[in-house]
Design a protein around this motif. Structure first.
Motif, PDB file in Angstrom:
ATOM      1  N   LEU A 248      -4.638  -0.395   4.668  1.00  0.00           N
ATOM      2  CA  LEU A 248      -3.857  -1.487   5.254  1.00  0.00           C
ATOM      3  C   LEU A 248      -4.709  -2.278   6.244  1.00  0.00           C
ATOM      4  O   LEU A 248      -4.748  -3.516   6.210  1.00  0.00           O
ATOM      5  CB  LEU A 248      -2.648  -0.875   5.974  1.00  0.00           C
TER       6      LEU A 248
ATOM      7  N   ARG B 122      17.466   0.398  10.170  1.00  0.00           N
ATOM      8  CA  ARG B 122      16.783   1.358  11.030  1.00  0.00           C
ATOM      9  C   ARG B 122      17.756   2.515  11.236  1.00  0.00           C
ATOM     10  O   ARG B 122      18.967   2.328  11.066  1.00  0.00           O
ATOM     11  CB  ARG B 122      16.480   0.723  12.389  1.00  0.00           C
TER      12      ARG B 122
ATOM     13  N   GLY C  38       7.925  -0.532   7.293  1.00  0.00           N
ATOM     14  CA  GLY C  38       7.610  -1.176   6.015  1.00  0.00           C
ATOM     15  C   GLY C  38       8.807  -1.410   5.108  1.00  0.00           C
ATOM     16  O   GLY C  38       8.656  -1.593   3.911  1.00  0.00           O
ATOM     17  N   LYS C  39      10.009  -1.448   5.680  1.00  0.00           N
ATOM     18  CA  LYS C  39      11.218  -1.664   4.885  1.00  0.00           C
ATOM     19  C   LYS C  39      11.217  -3.064   4.282  1.00  0.00           C
ATOM     20  O   LYS C  39      11.418  -3.249   3.084  1.00  0.00           O
ATOM     21  CB  LYS C  39      12.480  -1.470   5.760  1.00  0.00           C
ATOM     22  N   SER C  40      10.968  -4.056   5.138  1.00  0.00           N
ATOM     23  CA  SER C  40      11.001  -5.433   4.641  1.00  0.00           C
ATOM     24  C   SER C  40       9.890  -5.661   3.626  1.00  0.00           C
ATOM     25  O   SER C  40      10.068  -6.373   2.633  1.00  0.00           O
ATOM     26  CB  SER C  40      10.850  -6.425   5.788  1.00  0.00           C
ATOM     27  N   ARG C  41       8.727  -5.037   3.879  1.00  0.00           N
ATOM     28  CA  ARG C  41       7.598  -5.205   2.953  1.00  0.00           C
ATOM     29  C   ARG C  41       7.990  -4.720   1.556  1.00  0.00           C
ATOM     30  O   ARG C  41       7.645  -5.334   0.549  1.00  0.00           O
ATOM     31  CB  ARG C  41       6.386  -4.432   3.496  1.00  0.00           C
TER      32      ARG C  41
ATOM     33  N   GLY D 115       9.200  -1.387  11.879  1.00  0.00           N
ATOM     34  CA  GLY D 115       7.799  -1.575  11.511  1.00  0.00           C
ATOM     35  C   GLY D 115       7.278  -0.607  10.466  1.00  0.00           C
ATOM     36  O   GLY D 115       6.092  -0.596  10.150  1.00  0.00           O
TER      37      GLY D 115
ATOM     38  N   ILE E 180       0.849  -1.188   0.000  1.00  0.00           N
ATOM     39  CA  ILE E 180       0.000   0.000   0.000  1.00  0.00           C
ATOM     40  C   ILE E 180       0.885   1.238   0.000  1.00  0.00           C
ATOM     41  O   ILE E 180       1.847   1.311   0.779  1.00  0.00           O
ATOM     42  CB  ILE E 180      -0.929  -0.041   1.225  1.00  0.00           C
TER      43      ILE E 180
ATOM     44  N   GLU F 253      -1.310  -2.292  12.321  1.00  0.00           N
ATOM     45  CA  GLU F 253      -1.865  -3.645  12.130  1.00  0.00           C
ATOM     46  C   GLU F 253      -2.109  -4.328  13.460  1.00  0.00           C
ATOM     47  O   GLU F 253      -3.162  -4.894  13.702  1.00  0.00           O
ATOM     48  CB  GLU F 253      -0.835  -4.511  11.404  1.00  0.00           C
TER      49      GLU F 253
HETATM   50  N1  LIG Z   1       3.304  -0.284   2.441  1.00  0.00           N
HETATM   51  C1  LIG Z   1       2.804  -1.347   3.064  1.00  0.00           C
HETATM   52  N2  LIG Z   1       1.793  -2.046   2.545  1.00  0.00           N
HETATM   53  C2  LIG Z   1       1.291  -3.120   3.177  1.00  0.00           C
HETATM   54  N3  LIG Z   1       1.735  -3.576   4.332  1.00  0.00           N
HETATM   55  C3  LIG Z   1       2.744  -2.929   4.910  1.00  0.00           C
HETATM   56  C4  LIG Z   1       3.343  -1.786   4.307  1.00  0.00           C
HETATM   57  N4  LIG Z   1       4.318  -1.335   5.087  1.00  0.00           N
HETATM   58  C5  LIG Z   1       4.361  -2.178   6.129  1.00  0.00           C
HETATM   59  N5  LIG Z   1       3.416  -3.125   6.021  1.00  0.00           N
HETATM   60  C6  LIG Z   1       3.171  -4.199   7.005  1.00  0.00           C
HETATM   61  O1  LIG Z   1       3.568  -3.731   8.281  1.00  0.00           O
HETATM   62  C7  LIG Z   1       4.303  -4.701   8.979  1.00  0.00           C
HETATM   63  C8  LIG Z   1       5.694  -4.182   9.316  1.00  0.00           C
HETATM   64  O2  LIG Z   1       6.428  -3.930   8.132  1.00  0.00           O
HETATM   65  P1  LIG Z   1       7.918  -4.422   7.901  1.00  0.00           P
HETATM   66  O3  LIG Z   1       8.130  -5.736   8.522  1.00  0.00           O
HETATM   67  O4  LIG Z   1       8.208  -4.293   6.484  1.00  0.00           O
HETATM   68  O5  LIG Z   1       8.688  -3.334   8.774  1.00  0.00           O
HETATM   69  P2  LIG Z   1      10.257  -3.066   8.831  1.00  0.00           P
HETATM   70  O6  LIG Z   1      10.430  -1.641   8.475  1.00  0.00           O
HETATM   71  O7  LIG Z   1      10.984  -4.064   8.045  1.00  0.00           O
HETATM   72  O8  LIG Z   1      10.530  -3.204  10.384  1.00  0.00           O
HETATM   73  P3  LIG Z   1      11.830  -3.780  11.128  1.00  0.00           P
HETATM   74  O9  LIG Z   1      12.797  -2.643  11.265  1.00  0.00           O
HETATM   75  O10 LIG Z   1      11.289  -4.176  12.467  1.00  0.00           O
HETATM   76  O11 LIG Z   1      12.362  -4.915  10.334  1.00  0.00           O
HETATM   77  C9  LIG Z   1       4.328  -5.935   8.115  1.00  0.00           C
HETATM   78  O12 LIG Z   1       3.277  -6.795   8.500  1.00  0.00           O
HETATM   79  C10 LIG Z   1       4.085  -5.384   6.733  1.00  0.00           C
HETATM   80  O13 LIG Z   1       3.481  -6.338   5.906  1.00  0.00           O
END
Ligand SMILES: Nc1ncnc2c1ncn2[C@@H]1O[C@H](COP(=O)(O)OP(=O)(O)OP(=O)(O)O)[C@@H](O)[C@H]1O
Ligand SMILES: [Mg+2]
Length: 826
Positions: A673, A639, A477-480, A475, A444, A703
């Motif tokens: 979301l 991060r 959304g980097k990994s997403r 959290g 999203i 979420e």
């Molecule tokens: N743009 C997006 N669209 C849909 N879902 C998202 C989006 N961004 C984040 N999410 C959801 O939010 C949650 C956290 O995102 P994510 O794991 O990517 O965070 P992160 O930045 O990698 O955090 P960390 O530093 O803890 O690894 C996940 O469940 C992910 O699917």
């Protein structure tokens, strides 16, 4: 300084003060006192006062009761040796049973004061005590590493007898061994005799009809700090030393691990004490690697156990995985500890109340909660060599480990049967990380960022190199975004590889590159890998032949690959001489060479996730790859770091670099979301604005909050529509465990003075100005020092400056951080 001496048993304190060691073998009386009613008290207080004030009040009540009981023990010349949940075990040295038994009656009398504890005008809770007393000989000694913690141990068959007697106890009773009845003769009135499972006879007694004079301890001067320090867990000592003992008191989400074993005969093996010490040193070493803590243990001949906890006094967001990793090591002792047998482990996860338990005269850092008994029950259910876990652990760890689901089991003391899981294998590194992640909803927002990445992929196919840094808070959304990237590359044209930094392995060289190289050479090593016979010669040789086929002159260097591949290639004459910087130099060269060759074949997409946890060798390699390997799309994901390494700034200087900073999502994106996650078409605006306000646009927090609203019955979903059940109560929802875990772990990483300031600020509110903070700060810092601290908290991304002038005002970036910080007993 608080009453630090009180953390050491009184007789041990005396022995340290007089410099006269306690004898290893001695006789006397052990007394086991179990206080019942804590669980109902905890529940009643939480219900009446809410979780936070309830926990504070509980701590207060707990210490009132403990304090009064411990005073009785000291009046009769006893020492409190161990605290086990809501029970204490005490030692009366050289006692033939008189002092211990008289003390049991005195404790029972004292306890009458706490028979009715008023909770509210209509509600009271009653507390009772039951006591077991047995007399005989024991071993008494010290184990543990002075840099980690020294532990005072009472061991031997008498302790087993104590436990047997303890199990026979019912509410409000005093039970004594046959030898004690013999000592007192008619003066001790017996109500009833009981026979334990092992045939031992025990007497339930009702009154003592001769006076037993009290025998008080002499006064001892306070011990020097360096005499006391080795008896503490480091984080506990640091807090106490700075007068912040009350901040130890907290409601926390923890992972208790119980480990039982047999194999030491304290009564007849002269080497028993030494054997136990070896075991404890080994356990402490493993735990210090994973940052878990040994909280207490109990030693009997039939069975001994350790109670270990992850999440307190220091939390990490991956405590469940750490607990399982540590358990997997503990379950199979090394050959030198061959005498340690029948190891069984139980792990669960849940909220507990932590704090300095006890009274002024004797205290401990303790952990109380149902989940502690749950882990203990799992331990007793486990078979030899088995690790059992609850679903709440599996939920947090199944990305890293495989589990075998077992049938539901009835556990003593728990009404509902629990579904148990046996820990199986660790998941293979090759599929962990991005490739192993399941996605829950479409991507999203993030249109610009996505477009840049897709474009870079396209250009990579045509041979153009890019290096990207993706930065954003936990959290966000980097990994997403990386999953999105991996779903869109064409494997026929590009080789996609990923690795990740890891909070436990911050000092393990090349940890992030292991998965990258394992994925790259998956085919070449799959035979030896699959058979898991990497020690056998043929297997690693054939793998090395395949990997080095076009560089025969490099083959001598193959053992350097051990740091990134699961091969265990034996060192040769050349490599064995390579140490330190020379070895690192050659390893980097070899790895870069292999990646260059791969990129020549097919362009590479390499993503290194969680780079904030990278070890320095991984950073160095990352930097070299970014400069030397082409064509490549190299993405480092991190991060915000308060002290980024040198290589990070080198990446930012590359001409072909791109920095992508992910910030919060807008209200509409958060709405979309949540709809996707809950499987609904739209959302009442009250819900989306509530979530948006509390989670400040962080997708992960949003979420989790939405799930918590649903799971706690605030929202009901009928035919893809959301209904609000109790609109007025929305505000009362607590932040879910998962969020608290992330926040607590971040707060725990701060130094003690920073934690204190954070907590004081949280009392003021989400927004505060520096003068008010200074005014109520117990450490009375000057404004400059405070401003420095706040600057560090801003750098750590926990706070922001709201208005810099005329006088700075700050605010907590997330309400959640403020609330989690506030939860402690301040
Ligand atoms: N743009 C997006 N669209 C849909 N879902 C998202 C989006 N961004 C984040 N999410 C959801 O939010 C949650 C956290 O995102 P994510 O794991 O990517 O965070 P992160 O930045 O990698 O955090 P960390 O530093 O803890 O690894 C996940 O469940 C992910 O699917
Ligand atoms: Mg991530």
């Amino acid at each position: 300084m608080e009453h630090l001496d009180a953390y050491i048993p009184f007789d041990r304190r005396l022995s340290i003060s007089h410099n006269t060691p306690l004898p290893d073998k001695t006789t006397g009386t052990v007394l086991f006192a179990d206080i019942s009613g804590f669980i109902s008290l905890t529940a009643a207080l939480a219900h009446e006062l809410g979780p936070q004030r309830g926990a504070e009040e509980l701590n207060h009540q707990l210490n009132r009761v403990y304090g009064a009981l411990i005073d009785e023990v000291h009046r009769y010349h006893g020492s409190v040796i161990g605290f086990n949940g809501d029970a204490i075990s005490c030692w009366f040295d050289q006692d033939d049973g008189f002092l211990g038994t008289a003390c049991a009656f005195a404790m029972q009398e004292t306890m009458r004061r706490f028979e009715t504890i008023p909770i509210s005008s209509t509600n009271t809770v009653s507390m009772h005590i039951k006591v077991a007393v047995v007399q005989g000989s024991v071993s008494r000694f010290i184990v543990g590493h002075p840099d980690i913690q020294l532990i005072d141990v009472l061991a031997g068959r008498l302790l087993d007898r104590m436990e047997t007697a303890g199990r026979q106890l019912e509410k409000g009773e005093i039970i004594v061994g046959e030898e004690i009845v013999e000592q007192f003769g008619d003066h001790l009135k017996t109500k009833e005799w009981r026979t334990a499972e092992n045939g031992e006879r025990l007497a339930v007694v009702q009154s003592l009809e001769i006076p037993v004079p009290q025998k008080k301890w002499p006064e001892i001067p306070p011990l020097a700090p360096e005499e006391i320090e080795p008896w503490f867990l480091k984080p506990v000592f640091q807090r106490l030393k700075q007068g912040q003992g009350r901040f130890l008191s907290d409601l926390r989400l923890v992972v208790p691990v119980f480990v039982s074993f047999t194999g030491i005969d304290y009564d007849s093996d002269p080497a028993a004490n030494d054997k136990l010490n070896q075991i404890v040193l080994w356990v402490q070493k493993i735990l210090s690697h994973y940052d878990g803590h040994l909280i207490q243990f109990s030693m009997g001949d039939i069975g001994s156990y350790f109670m270990i906890v992850f999440g307190a006094p220091v939390a990490h967001e991956d405590d469940s995985v750490r607990a399982i990793e540590a358990a997997s090591e503990l379950i199979s002792p090394p050959p030198e500890l061959h005498f340690m047998r029948e190891v069984k482990i139980g792990i669960s996860r849940g909220q507990v109340h932590t704090g300095a338990h006890g009274g002024e005269a004797r205290s401990t850092y303790g952990i109380c909660g149902e989940v502690v008994s749950l882990s203990a029950r799992l331990m007793s259910k486990a078979e030899q060599g088995q690790i059992l876990a609850t679903s709440s652990v599996v939920e947090m760890a199944d990305h890293a480990y495989e589990f075998k689901k077992l049938g539901p089991a009835k556990l003593k003391g728990f009404a509902d049967p629990a579904v148990l899981y046996a820990v199986n294998e660790k998941r293979s590194e090759a599929i962990s990380g991005i490739l192993g992640t399941k996605i829950k909803s479409p991507l999203i927002g993030r249109a610009t960022e996505r477009e840049w990445l897709m474009n870079a992929l396209q250009e990579l196919e045509n041979g153009t190199t890019h290096v990207a840094l993706i930065e954003g808070e936990a959290g966000i959304g980097k990994s997403r975004l990386m999953i999105e990237l991996f779903q869109h590359y064409n494997p026929e044209k590009i080789v996609g590889l990923s690795g990740s930094g890891n909070a436990v392995e911050v000092t393990t060289a090349y940890s992030a590159w292991r998965t990258v190289f394992t994925q790259l050479f998956d085919e070449e090593i799959s035979h030896s890998h699959r058979l898991n016979t990497s020690e056998t010669k043929g297997d690693w040789e054939s793998a090395v032949d395949k990997i080095m086929h076009d560089e025969p002159d490099q083959i001598q260097l193959a053992p350097l690959l051990n740091v990134v591949l699961p091969l265990a290639i034996p060192e040769n004459d050349l490599t064995i001489e390579m140490t330190g910087a020379l070895r690192a130099f050659n390893t980097h060269n070899l790895l870069v060479k292999l990646l260059k060759r791969a990129a020549n074949n097919k362009p590479l997409l390499i993503v290194i996730e969680d780079a904030h946890w990278l070890d320095s060798a991984s950073w160095q390699l990352l930097s070299r790859v970014s400069q030397e390997v082409t064509p490549i799309l190299l993405v480092a994901v991190t991060r915000p770091m308060s002290r980024p390494p040198l290589e990070y700034s080198q990446l930012l200087k590359l001409p072909h670099h791109k920095l992508i900073q992910l910030d919060k999502l807008e209200l509409e994106a958060i709405e979309a979301l949540i709809c996707a996650q809950l499987g609904v078409d739209d959302l009442p605006s009250q819900v989306s604005s509530f979530v948006h306000e509390r989670a400040s646009g962080n997708p992960f927090f949003s979420e989790e909050l939405a799930f918590a609203l649903r799971d706690n019955g605030f929202l009901q979903i009928v035919e893809k529509k959301v209904e609000i059940k109790h609109p007025g109560d929305l505000q009362s929802i607590e932040f879910p465990d998962t969020i608290q875990e992330v926040i607590t772990s971040r707060i725990d990483q701060l130094s003690a003075p920073l934690q204190l300031s954070l907590k004081i600020a949280s009392i003021i509110g989400r927004v505060f100005d520096i003068s008010i903070l200074q005014g109520i700060h117990p450490a009375e810092p000057d404004k400059e020092a405070l401003a420095d601290q706040l600057a560090t908290l801003c750098e750590a991304d926990l706070m922001r400056i709201e208005t810099p002038l005329p006088e700075p005002t700050y605010f907590f970036k997330h309400i959640i951080t403020q609330e989690v910080a506030y939860r402690v007993d301040a």
